[in-house]
Design a protein around this motif. Structure first.
Motif, PDB file in Angstrom:
ATOM      1  N   ARG A 355       0.827  -1.193   0.000  1.00 20.59           N
ATOM      2  CA  ARG A 355       0.000   0.000   0.000  1.00 20.59           C
ATOM      3  C   ARG A 355       0.871   1.256   0.000  1.00 20.59           C
ATOM      4  NH1 ARG A 355      -4.956  -1.494  -1.759  1.00 20.59           N
ATOM      5  NH2 ARG A 355      -6.084  -2.824  -0.286  1.00 20.59           N
ATOM      6  N   ALA A 356       0.513   2.205  -0.877  1.00 18.06           N
ATOM      7  CA  ALA A 356       1.320   3.422  -1.013  1.00 18.06           C
ATOM      8  C   ALA A 356       0.951   4.487   0.008  1.00 18.06           C
ATOM      9  CB  ALA A 356       1.157   3.989  -2.423  1.00 18.06           C
ATOM     10  N   ALA A 357      -0.199   4.335   0.669  1.00 18.11           N
ATOM     11  CA  ALA A 357      -0.652   5.357   1.612  1.00 18.11           C
ATOM     12  C   ALA A 357      -1.645   4.742   2.590  1.00 18.11           C
ATOM     13  CB  ALA A 357      -1.294   6.514   0.864  1.00 18.11           C
ATOM     14  N   ASN A 358      -1.949   5.507   3.641  1.00 13.47           N
ATOM     15  CA  ASN A 358      -3.049   5.142   4.545  1.00 13.47           C
ATOM     16  C   ASN A 358      -4.345   5.713   3.993  1.00 13.47           C
ATOM     17  OD1 ASN A 358      -1.159   4.206   6.701  1.00 13.47           O
ATOM     18  ND2 ASN A 358      -0.680   6.393   6.817  1.00 13.47           N
ATOM     19  N   VAL A 359      -5.445   5.030   4.241  1.00 12.71           N
ATOM     20  CA  VAL A 359      -6.758   5.613   4.009  1.00 12.71           C
ATOM     21  C   VAL A 359      -7.538   5.463   5.305  1.00 12.71           C
ATOM     22  CG1 VAL A 359      -8.931   5.513   2.749  1.00 12.71           C
ATOM     23  CG2 VAL A 359      -6.773   5.182   1.529  1.00 12.71           C
ATOM     24  N   VAL A 360      -7.967   6.614   5.857  1.00  5.38           N
ATOM     25  CA  VAL A 360      -8.622   6.643   7.158  1.00  5.38           C
ATOM     26  C   VAL A 360     -10.012   7.244   7.009  1.00  5.38           C
ATOM     27  CG1 VAL A 360      -8.421   7.439   9.546  1.00  5.38           C
ATOM     28  CG2 VAL A 360      -6.343   7.036   8.196  1.00  5.38           C
ATOM     29  N   ALA A 361     -11.006   6.608   7.616  1.00  4.00           N
ATOM     30  CA  ALA A 361     -12.377   7.133   7.567  1.00  4.00           C
ATOM     31  C   ALA A 361     -12.447   8.428   8.365  1.00  4.00           C
ATOM     32  CB  ALA A 361     -13.359   6.109   8.127  1.00  4.00           C
ATOM     33  N   SER A 362     -12.794   9.541   7.701  1.00  2.00           N
ATOM     34  CA  SER A 362     -12.926  10.816   8.402  1.00  2.00           C
ATOM     35  C   SER A 362     -14.353  11.020   8.904  1.00  2.00           C
ATOM     36  CB  SER A 362     -12.528  11.974   7.474  1.00  2.00           C
ATOM     37  OG  SER A 362     -13.263  11.937   6.276  1.00  2.00           O
ATOM     38  N   LEU A 363     -15.286  10.204   8.398  1.00  2.00           N
ATOM     39  CA  LEU A 363     -16.666  10.139   8.878  1.00  2.00           C
ATOM     40  C   LEU A 363     -17.071   8.672   8.887  1.00  2.00           C
ATOM     41  CD1 LEU A 363     -18.357  13.007   6.773  1.00  2.00           C
ATOM     42  CD2 LEU A 363     -17.815  13.076   9.217  1.00  2.00           C
ATOM     43  N   PRO A 364     -18.110   8.298   9.624  1.00  3.85           N
ATOM     44  CA  PRO A 364     -18.586   6.915   9.504  1.00  3.85           C
ATOM     45  C   PRO A 364     -18.788   6.591   8.027  1.00  3.85           C
ATOM     46  CG  PRO A 364     -19.737   8.018  11.280  1.00  3.85           C
ATOM     47  CD  PRO A 364     -18.926   9.077  10.586  1.00  3.85           C
ATOM     48  N   MET A 365     -18.296   5.425   7.601  1.00  4.68           N
ATOM     49  CA  MET A 365     -18.202   5.169   6.171  1.00  4.68           C
ATOM     50  C   MET A 365     -18.629   3.747   5.833  1.00  4.68           C
ATOM     51  SD  MET A 365     -14.900   5.864   3.713  1.00  4.68           S
ATOM     52  CE  MET A 365     -13.882   4.588   4.446  1.00  4.68           C
ATOM     53  N   LYS A 366     -19.294   3.622   4.673  1.00  2.00           N
ATOM     54  CA  LYS A 366     -19.632   2.306   4.136  1.00  2.00           C
ATOM     55  C   LYS A 366     -19.019   2.201   2.749  1.00  2.00           C
ATOM     56  CE  LYS A 366     -23.958   1.164   3.080  1.00  2.00           C
ATOM     57  NZ  LYS A 366     -25.355   0.682   3.208  1.00  2.00           N
ATOM     58  N   CYS A 367     -18.326   1.105   2.505  1.00  2.00           N
ATOM     59  CA  CYS A 367     -17.670   0.884   1.217  1.00  2.00           C
ATOM     60  C   CYS A 367     -18.119  -0.439   0.622  1.00  2.00           C
ATOM     61  CB  CYS A 367     -16.147   0.842   1.374  1.00  2.00           C
ATOM     62  SG  CYS A 367     -15.395   2.365   1.935  1.00  2.00           S
ATOM     63  N   VAL A 368     -18.020  -0.534  -0.700  1.00  2.00           N
ATOM     64  CA  VAL A 368     -18.096  -1.833  -1.356  1.00  2.00           C
ATOM     65  C   VAL A 368     -16.689  -2.158  -1.829  1.00  2.00           C
ATOM     66  CG1 VAL A 368     -20.512  -1.688  -2.021  1.00  2.00           C
ATOM     67  CG2 VAL A 368     -18.782  -0.742  -3.535  1.00  2.00           C
TER      68      VAL A 368
END
Length: 401
Positions: A355-368
């Motif tokens: 992974r080239a970076a972090n991805v952090v939820a800045s709000l409650p999040m739903k992903c597919v």
């Protein structure tokens, strides 16, 4: 190829002081017209105007619902004309022929009703139902349960309904190179792959196109049951394969409603994402079926810099930020902000790198999300776009160093 070789000749009669517009015509209008002309010459359509409208609509993401309705109206008129010429058993064929026309564009109803009863047709009307029962060994039952747990259509079933489905499934064996279903044929069952690999082909404008391979745990053939449509593609066993089939009645009474709601939800979601706008509708439906939903609380790490990457994500709800360590020994810096419809995680899958970076939820999040295997086989049509966007991301990182 030269377009508008003499701007004065074309525009002078209608535009005074033409010389003031030369730069705009040369730098803005001509490149567009040149590209459109090339596309028309390549395709050689019978109606260039209609072709150009469709081409521009696709590129701009404009909804073509009105043109589809017009096409449906014309087809219905043609069907009515042909019926008047029929002799003999016209009435026996009317229902199936009407269904074929309906299948071009199933009618949309309210959110409560989902796909309408008209779209399902006479085949899918619910009446007295007694599910079939096919004897299975404990080992066969365990295999089916394992496959159902990974198939999108069955994961939402409660234990009682799942038991009915298990009992109703029938084992089918297909040697390599056997045609399991054929595009355009009627369909009365769906299949779940137990063992083996099967290839999916679709005839598009006279060309046989390979769409994907089906692996153990995946289901196919449900479109004919969901929408009372002819088979949408041809499936051929690539290796010796064992499948579990489920009949139309059991599917209609037990599985259909949950499957329709899930598919419609994700197809609508995916159709609004620019990245997937040019995908074939069949390809997009397969993509919708493969997605897994994940939820994250604010502050949760979805992916972490340096870790192995095995999933690709699209944000359905919420927001996230990407952070990266730009200078060794310093805290990670924010490099990107993600919102609804944005995607991330493709870099590690495209390049087989951490992974080239972090991805952090800045709000409650739903992903597919898609796993690595599904990403490779389902996103082939848009891989060039993913690669291009990955380069843009790398340019952003380089500018911060």
């Amino acid at each position: 190829m030269h377009i508008l070789i003499n701007s004065y000749v074309i525009y002078k009669p209608i535009i005074p002081n033409m010389s003031a517009y030369d730069d705009y015509i040369a730098n803005t209008i001509n490149p567009i017209l040149r590209q459109l002309t090339i596309e028309v010459v390549k395709a050689k359509p019978e109606n260039p105007v209609t072709f150009l409208i469709d081409l521009l609509s696709t590129r701009l993401g404009v909804n073509n619902a009105m043109s589809e309705k017009e096409e449906l109206r014309i087809l219905r008129q043609e069907l009515a004309r042909l019926k008047q010429k029929r002799v003999g058993s016209e009435n026996e064929k009317t229902d199936s022929e009407d269904d074929e026309i309906e299948d071009i564009q199933p009618k949309k109803q309210s959110a409560r009703s989902g796909v309408s009863a008209e779209a399902y047709g006479q085949w899918n009307k619910k009446g007295t139902f007694k599910p079939p029962v096919h004897h299975k060994t404990p080992e066969q039952r365990n295999r089916i349960i394992a496959k159902l747990s990974t198939s999108f259509m069955f994961v939402a079933l409660d234990d009682k309904d799942k038991e009915i489905v298990i009992e109703a499934m029938k084992e089918c064996s297909f040697p390599a190179k056997t045609e399991v279903i054929k595009q355009g044929a009627d369909g009365s069952e769906l299949f779940i792959v137990d063992t083996g690999i099967l290839s999916c082909y679709k005839n598009i404008k006279g060309e046989e196109k390979h769409l994907k391979d089906y692996h153990p745990g995946e289901a196919f053939g449900e479109l004919a049951l969901l929408y009372n449509a002819p088979r949408a593609a041809t499936i051929i066993a690539k290796t010796d394969s064992i499948l579990w089939s489920l009949d139309r009645d059991t599917f209609n009474h037990i599985v259909k409603d949950a499957a329709v709601k899930r598919r419609e939800k994700y197809e609508a979601f995916l159709s609004k994402i620019d990245l997937l706008a040019d995908m074939d509708p069949y390809e997009r439906s397969q993509l919708a079926d493969a997605f897994i939903t994940s939820k994250f609380n604010q502050g949760d790490y979805v992916i972490k810099e340096g870790e192995e990457g095995n999933n690709f994500y699209i944000i359905e709800e919420g927001e996230a930020i990407a952070t990266k360590t730009i200078k060794k020994g310093h805290a990670p810096e924010q490099v990107k902000h993600y919102r609804h419809g944005d995607y991330f995680g493709e870099l590690a899958l495209l390049k087989n790198q951490p992974r080239a970076a972090n991805v952090v939820a800045s709000l409650p999040m739903k992903c597919v999300s898609l796993d690595r295997h599904s990403f490779k086989r389902l996103l082939g049509p848009v891989e060039s776009i993913l690669v291009r966007n990955a380069k843009k991301y790398e340019e952003i990182i380089a500018s911060l160093v």
